[in-house]
Design a protein around this motif. Structure first.
Motif, PDB file in Angstrom:
ATOM      1  N   GLY A 371       0.815  -1.213   0.000  1.00 31.76           N
ATOM      2  CA  GLY A 371       0.000   0.000   0.000  1.00 31.76           C
ATOM      3  C   GLY A 371       0.841   1.252   0.000  1.00 31.76           C
ATOM      4  O   GLY A 371       0.543   2.223  -0.715  1.00 31.76           O
ATOM      5  N   ALA A 372       1.929   1.269   0.793  1.00 32.21           N
ATOM      6  CA  ALA A 372       2.805   2.439   0.846  1.00 32.21           C
ATOM      7  C   ALA A 372       3.461   2.676  -0.510  1.00 32.21           C
ATOM      8  O   ALA A 372       3.536   3.817  -0.996  1.00 32.21           O
ATOM      9  CB  ALA A 372       3.864   2.252   1.927  1.00 32.21           C
ATOM     10  N   ALA A 373       3.941   1.603  -1.130  1.00 31.43           N
ATOM     11  CA  ALA A 373       4.568   1.738  -2.445  1.00 31.43           C
ATOM     12  C   ALA A 373       3.548   2.187  -3.487  1.00 31.43           C
ATOM     13  O   ALA A 373       3.845   3.036  -4.347  1.00 31.43           O
ATOM     14  CB  ALA A 373       5.195   0.403  -2.851  1.00 31.43           C
ATOM     15  N   TYR A 374       2.348   1.646  -3.380  1.00 30.89           N
ATOM     16  CA  TYR A 374       1.300   2.018  -4.328  1.00 30.89           C
ATOM     17  C   TYR A 374       0.914   3.484  -4.156  1.00 30.89           C
ATOM     18  O   TYR A 374       0.705   4.211  -5.138  1.00 30.89           O
ATOM     19  CB  TYR A 374       0.094   1.114  -4.121  1.00 30.89           C
ATOM     20  CG  TYR A 374      -0.947   1.218  -5.206  1.00 30.89           C
ATOM     21  CD1 TYR A 374      -0.704   0.700  -6.471  1.00 30.89           C
ATOM     22  CD2 TYR A 374      -2.159   1.849  -4.965  1.00 30.89           C
ATOM     23  CE1 TYR A 374      -1.658   0.806  -7.471  1.00 30.89           C
ATOM     24  CE2 TYR A 374      -3.111   1.957  -5.951  1.00 30.89           C
ATOM     25  CZ  TYR A 374      -2.860   1.434  -7.213  1.00 30.89           C
ATOM     26  OH  TYR A 374      -3.800   1.553  -8.201  1.00 30.89           O
ATOM     27  N   GLY A 375       0.833   3.932  -2.885  1.00 34.15           N
ATOM     28  CA  GLY A 375       0.525   5.330  -2.628  1.00 34.15           C
ATOM     29  C   GLY A 375       1.559   6.264  -3.236  1.00 34.15           C
ATOM     30  O   GLY A 375       1.221   7.323  -3.787  1.00 34.15           O
ATOM     31  N   ALA A 376       2.832   5.875  -3.134  1.00 29.82           N
ATOM     32  CA  ALA A 376       3.890   6.692  -3.738  1.00 29.82           C
ATOM     33  C   ALA A 376       3.727   6.751  -5.251  1.00 29.82           C
ATOM     34  O   ALA A 376       3.956   7.798  -5.871  1.00 29.82           O
ATOM     35  CB  ALA A 376       5.254   6.122  -3.364  1.00 29.82           C
ATOM     36  N   GLY A 377       3.321   5.625  -5.835  1.00 30.92           N
ATOM     37  CA  GLY A 377       3.098   5.616  -7.280  1.00 30.92           C
ATOM     38  C   GLY A 377       1.949   6.509  -7.694  1.00 30.92           C
ATOM     39  O   GLY A 377       2.022   7.228  -8.695  1.00 30.92           O
ATOM     40  N   ILE A 378       0.864   6.504  -6.912  1.00 28.68           N
ATOM     41  CA  ILE A 378      -0.270   7.388  -7.200  1.00 28.68           C
ATOM     42  C   ILE A 378       0.174   8.849  -7.105  1.00 28.68           C
ATOM     43  O   ILE A 378      -0.119   9.668  -7.978  1.00 28.68           O
ATOM     44  CB  ILE A 378      -1.434   7.125  -6.227  1.00 28.68           C
ATOM     45  CG1 ILE A 378      -1.973   5.702  -6.392  1.00 28.68           C
ATOM     46  CG2 ILE A 378      -2.557   8.138  -6.431  1.00 28.68           C
ATOM     47  CD1 ILE A 378      -3.003   5.314  -5.353  1.00 28.68           C
ATOM     48  N   GLY A 379       0.892   9.173  -6.031  1.00 28.96           N
ATOM     49  CA  GLY A 379       1.327  10.560  -5.842  1.00 28.96           C
ATOM     50  C   GLY A 379       2.252  11.055  -6.924  1.00 28.96           C
ATOM     51  O   GLY A 379       2.234  12.237  -7.289  1.00 28.96           O
ATOM     52  N   ALA A 380       3.059  10.147  -7.457  1.00 32.74           N
ATOM     53  CA  ALA A 380       4.002  10.522  -8.515  1.00 32.74           C
ATOM     54  C   ALA A 380       3.372  10.469  -9.897  1.00 32.74           C
ATOM     55  O   ALA A 380       4.011  10.810 -10.895  1.00 32.74           O
ATOM     56  CB  ALA A 380       5.215   9.601  -8.467  1.00 32.74           C
TER      57      ALA A 380
END
Length: 394
Positions: A371-380
């Motif tokens: 989830g944390a990695a996915y959130g970073a991908g969404i933000g970027a």
């Protein structure tokens, strides 16, 4: 029990630290009072008696909410309090060390009790009550966004490209919810580790007046789309199952074999019940600490298998008790999503939880780190907010 906050806190000899001067001892007393009032974390209080542990105390100020920050900082170290420029959650601090930029999020501020949901702003009531200057609050940035970038010096030290975007920050349970695509009102994520957590999304402003569950801004909270995370925690979850394995189950048995043994007795464990509240005070019980207990045992009927089944059933019923509170807040719980791990590996536990809550359970191969990695991908801008379905087959 908080008891008399002016009384000294006894420290077990095995962890007693060297005495320091009278001034430091008085400062320790202030910290003891503050920590007792808020958390009862006696073990950490011992750190206050060793000047070498001051850095730990300052970390405590950063990690815990408003009252500790106010009591400990202003009274324990007023000279430090006067020098504070910004207050940060751990994620804010790590991002600052990586980038040199200080910023925060609505979700983070709400976890520290600084956010006014109705007026969609930093709580004036909290700031004025404690005498905090508005300048203490860092710039507020969207949770999913390029919030800052890794600076050249840090990039060289860590072997990262300079300018790498820092595009998300969040707590463990919001990360787990994000990994399970729990983003809409009524959706529920659950975990069954040492403690058990049920985390649901609420679409209206609401809270439990008895504070048996926590309410804060979910990672996708963005007015006018209200998305509040409601968190239920049961301390005595996987830790009870592990205790049963160590203490009750036949020696050398695996968790899978333990589950099979528990399945060998009927539903309800023939009248035997285990209350799982044996891992400290339970918020869902208004911070009472009743301890774990076994009820209805019959020496002529009940075996190790009955104990193992009753423990898992007791955990499931404690989840259901807390979920009733969430339902009273307006959450319509129909589906529980969980990672395929820990207590959710037990078919018995899953079936019992589904039966007593009336909810279906979906398992996914994921966890909070995803989830944390996915959130970073969404933000970027490199990922979409709707995750692909990773549900396991029935």
């Amino acid at each position: 029990s908080a008891g008399d906050l002016n009384a000294p806190v006894p420290i077990p000899p095995s962890i007693r630290l060297p005495a320091v001067d009278a001034d430091s001892a008085q400062r320790a007393t202030w910290l003891e009072r503050s920590m007792l009032r808020n958390f009862g974390m006696t073990a950490l209080l011992t750190a206050a008696q060793d000047v070498k542990m001051r850095c730990l105390l300052r970390m405590i100020l950063m990690l815990y909410p408003v009252q500790v920050f106010y009591d400990a900082a202003q009274y324990l170290e007023p000279e430090i309090f006067e020098k504070i420029d910004k207050i940060m959650l751990p994620g804010d601090y790590i991002a600052m060390k990586l980038s040199g930029t200080v910023c925060t999020t609505v979700s983070g501020l709400s976890e520290g009790m600084f956010w006014d949901f109705k007026n969609n702003e930093v709580s004036k009531h909290v700031m004025e009550h404690f005498g905090f200057s508005d300048s203490l609050i860092a710039e507020i940035v969207p949770t999913f966004s390029v919030q800052s970038r890794v600076c050249e010096a840090v990039a060289a030290e860590l072997g990262l490209p300079a300018g790498t975007p820092i595009s998300y920050r969040g707590g463990d349970q919001p990360n787990n919810a994000l990994s399970l695509n729990v983003m809409k009102p009524g959706e529920i994520a659950a975990t069954g580790g040492t403690s058990g957590v049920v985390y649901g999304v609420l679409g209206d402003f609401n809270y439990d007046p008895l504070s048996r569950v926590n309410t804060f801004a979910h990672v996708n909270h963005n007015q006018p789309d209200t998305r509040l995370g409601v968190l239920l925690c049961i301390n005595g979850t996987g830790i009870l199952n592990a205790w049963m394995k160590r203490t009750v189950a036949p020696e050398g048995i695996s968790y899978g074999e333990m589950n099979d043994l528990a399945e060998s007795v009927p539903v309800g464990a023939e009248g035997l019940s285990v209350i799982p509240f044996g891992n400290g005070a339970e918020r869902v019980l208004q911070n009472e600490n009743p301890g774990a207990s076994v009820h209805g045992i019959n020496f002529n009927i009940h075996t190790k298998a009955h104990m193992l089944r009753a423990a898992q059933e007791g955990i499931a019923f404690s989840f259901a008790y807390g979920m009733e509170i969430m339902s009273q807040m307006g959450m319509d719980i129909k589906t529980i999503k969980a990672g395929h791990a820990n207590l959710f590996l037990s078919p018995l536990f899953r079936r019992t939880l589904a039966a007593v809550t009336g909810a279906s359970i979906e398992l996914y191969e994921t966890d909070g780190s995803v989830g944390a990695a996915y959130g970073a991908g969404i933000g970027a801008g490199n990922a979409h907010s709707d995750m692909a379905d990773k549900r396991l087959p029935e």
